[in-house]
Scaffold this motif. Sequence first.
Motif, PDB file in Angstrom:
ATOM      1  N   VAL A   1       0.774  -1.089  -0.177  1.00 10.07           N
ATOM      2  CA  VAL A   1       0.140  -0.151   0.040  1.00 10.07           C
ATOM      3  C   VAL A   1       0.932   1.135   0.073  1.00 10.07           C
ATOM      4  O   VAL A   1       2.251   1.253   0.047  1.00 10.07           O
ATOM      5  CB  VAL A   1      -0.899   0.157   1.326  1.00 10.07           C
ATOM      6  CG1 VAL A   1      -2.020  -1.063   0.961  1.00 10.07           C
ATOM      7  CG2 VAL A   1      -0.277  -0.134   2.479  1.00 10.07           C
TER       8      VAL A   1
ATOM      9  N   ASN B   1      -6.619  -1.302   9.469  1.00 10.25           N
ATOM     10  CA  ASN B   1      -6.751  -0.472   8.296  1.00 10.25           C
ATOM     11  C   ASN B   1      -7.899   0.191   8.747  1.00 10.25           C
ATOM     12  O   ASN B   1      -8.002   1.283   9.285  1.00 10.25           O
ATOM     13  CB  ASN B   1      -6.216  -1.060   6.758  1.00 10.25           C
ATOM     14  CG  ASN B   1      -6.838   0.074   5.744  1.00 10.25           C
ATOM     15  OD1 ASN B   1      -7.236   1.079   5.907  1.00 10.25           O
ATOM     16  ND2 ASN B   1      -5.816  -0.135   4.742  1.00 10.25           N
TER      17      ASN B   1
ATOM     18  N   ARG C   1     -13.794  -7.764  -7.249  1.00  5.91           N
ATOM     19  CA  ARG C   1     -12.420  -8.065  -7.076  1.00  5.91           C
ATOM     20  C   ARG C   1     -12.238  -8.342  -5.636  1.00  5.91           C
ATOM     21  O   ARG C   1     -12.942  -7.681  -4.947  1.00  5.91           O
ATOM     22  CB  ARG C   1     -11.402  -6.900  -7.383  1.00  5.91           C
ATOM     23  CG  ARG C   1     -10.103  -7.101  -7.077  1.00  5.91           C
ATOM     24  CD  ARG C   1      -9.578  -6.883  -5.697  1.00  5.91           C
ATOM     25  NE  ARG C   1      -8.095  -7.249  -5.143  1.00  5.91           N
ATOM     26  CZ  ARG C   1      -7.518  -7.178  -4.062  1.00  5.91           C
ATOM     27  NH1 ARG C   1      -8.177  -6.154  -3.163  1.00  5.91           N
ATOM     28  NH2 ARG C   1      -6.706  -7.724  -3.657  1.00  5.91           N
TER      29      ARG C   1
ATOM     30  N   ASN D   1      -7.427   2.619   1.549  1.00  7.62           N
ATOM     31  CA  ASN D   1      -7.127   2.296   0.531  1.00  7.62           C
ATOM     32  C   ASN D   1      -7.892   2.657  -0.952  1.00  7.62           C
ATOM     33  O   ASN D   1      -7.186   3.090  -1.886  1.00  7.62           O
ATOM     34  CB  ASN D   1      -7.186   0.562   0.409  1.00  7.62           C
ATOM     35  CG  ASN D   1      -6.032   0.107   1.185  1.00  7.62           C
ATOM     36  OD1 ASN D   1      -5.250   0.604   1.974  1.00  7.62           O
ATOM     37  ND2 ASN D   1      -6.282  -1.330   1.403  1.00  7.62           N
TER      38      ASN D   1
ATOM     39  N   LEU E   1     -10.535  -5.089   7.300  1.00  4.60           N
ATOM     40  CA  LEU E   1      -9.088  -5.164   6.817  1.00  4.60           C
ATOM     41  C   LEU E   1      -8.078  -4.743   7.353  1.00  4.60           C
ATOM     42  O   LEU E   1      -7.966  -3.646   7.811  1.00  4.60           O
ATOM     43  CB  LEU E   1      -8.924  -4.529   5.172  1.00  4.60           C
ATOM     44  CG  LEU E   1      -7.994  -4.951   4.255  1.00  4.60           C
ATOM     45  CD1 LEU E   1      -8.357  -4.548   2.899  1.00  4.60           C
ATOM     46  CD2 LEU E   1      -6.774  -4.501   4.697  1.00  4.60           C
TER      47      LEU E   1
HETATM   48  C1  SIN Z   1      -3.527  -4.004   1.447  1.00  5.86           C
HETATM   49  O1  SIN Z   1      -4.028  -3.328   2.242  1.00  5.86           O
HETATM   50  O2  SIN Z   1      -2.579  -4.441   2.287  1.00  5.86           O
HETATM   51  C2  SIN Z   1      -4.159  -4.755   0.270  1.00  5.86           C
HETATM   52  C3  SIN Z   1      -5.335  -5.136   0.578  1.00  5.86           C
HETATM   53  C4  SIN Z   1      -5.912  -5.648  -0.518  1.00  5.86           C
HETATM   54  O3  SIN Z   1      -5.289  -6.645  -1.456  1.00  5.86           O
HETATM   55  O4  SIN Z   1      -7.039  -5.281  -0.745  1.00  5.86           O
END
Ligand code: SIN
Length: 346
Positions: free
Chosen positions: A33, A144, A167, A211, A232
């Motif tokens: 990220v 997150n 996705r 994100n 997440l």
């Molecule tokens: C992440 O926040 O490290 C990525 C998460 C994702 O693949 O959606």
Amino acid sequence: MKLRTAMTFVLALGISGVAYAADPIIIKYSHVVADTTPKGQAALKFKEIAEKLLPGKVEVQVFPNSQLFGDGKEMEALLLGDVQILAPSLSKFSKYTKKLQVFDLPFLFDDINAVGRFQNSAKGRELFTSMEDKGIVGFGFIHNGMKQFSANVPLYTPADAKGLKFRIQASDVLEAQFKAVGANPQKIAFAEVYQALQSGVVDGAENPWANIYTKKFHEVQKFITESNHGVLDYMVIANAKWWNGLPADVKKGLSQAMEESIAFGNHVALTEDDDFRAKVIADKKAAVVQLSAAQKQQWRTAMKPVWAQFEGEIGKDLIDAALQANEKAAPAKKEEEAKSKHHSKK
Ligand code: SIN
């Protein structure tokens, strides 16, 4: 004379050997990220603290944005010793432990505070050692945030998602979650999500606000449904063999850096989630859809059968402990209610 030259050479080698051993230990910390997300900021904080506590002894190199390794490759790289620290999303561990799948169960946690309470509970902390047999050691969880659905049509009820391609991360639970509403989930690496949304390879996704904003997903999605349907978060991990082989003083300093940087990342997540949300809204690229309580209940009802589907792999004890973390707020709430009743009587 010849013997003296040879001895000088051997001595020099010995001396250079000593100098070589004193070179800093290089620690590569890789993630997928942006630097400004909670995980990105935690990684940079780890570097700052570790290098301050262990001057000249360690050099931490942080690689954000899948620059060094993306999804799919990073865990293998850790086990091969090509990278020392990772903080993968909890959805990306199922090859190594099924227990962490608990975090993917839809509508399990009421909010991010409940997630935090579970992570700090005895059951939650046990998860750090759940991959020991695979050579992976866990240090802590970094939040997150709660995930939101996005698509090019407004998603009010599960029927709106039917037939759409979403996705997902590489998680069988998330696959089942979307199948439960008749959608078509597709496992795609994080680095490819923007392109997949922009080109129409998929119609939608699920992400926390940090994100969405930092990867501009809201610029290629017409609607974001504020669903808070799942979490997440991350586990910070290292290759156990590498970690256990570190000199004691280095291990001590790195443990402190780990603890403080994880706390910092969690603080960022809890305090900046609203800011990321506000930035997405202010950009006016995607409209934010609010769900009524009845609509949210429809999503919960449609997706909840996934819990039973994965209970055998995850363990009922873990699911129950997660649910208990929702309830822990109740006594405090009751106390507040009692206090306000008491005050209103005065
Ligand atoms: C992440 O926040 O490290 C990525 C998460 C994702 O693949 O959606």
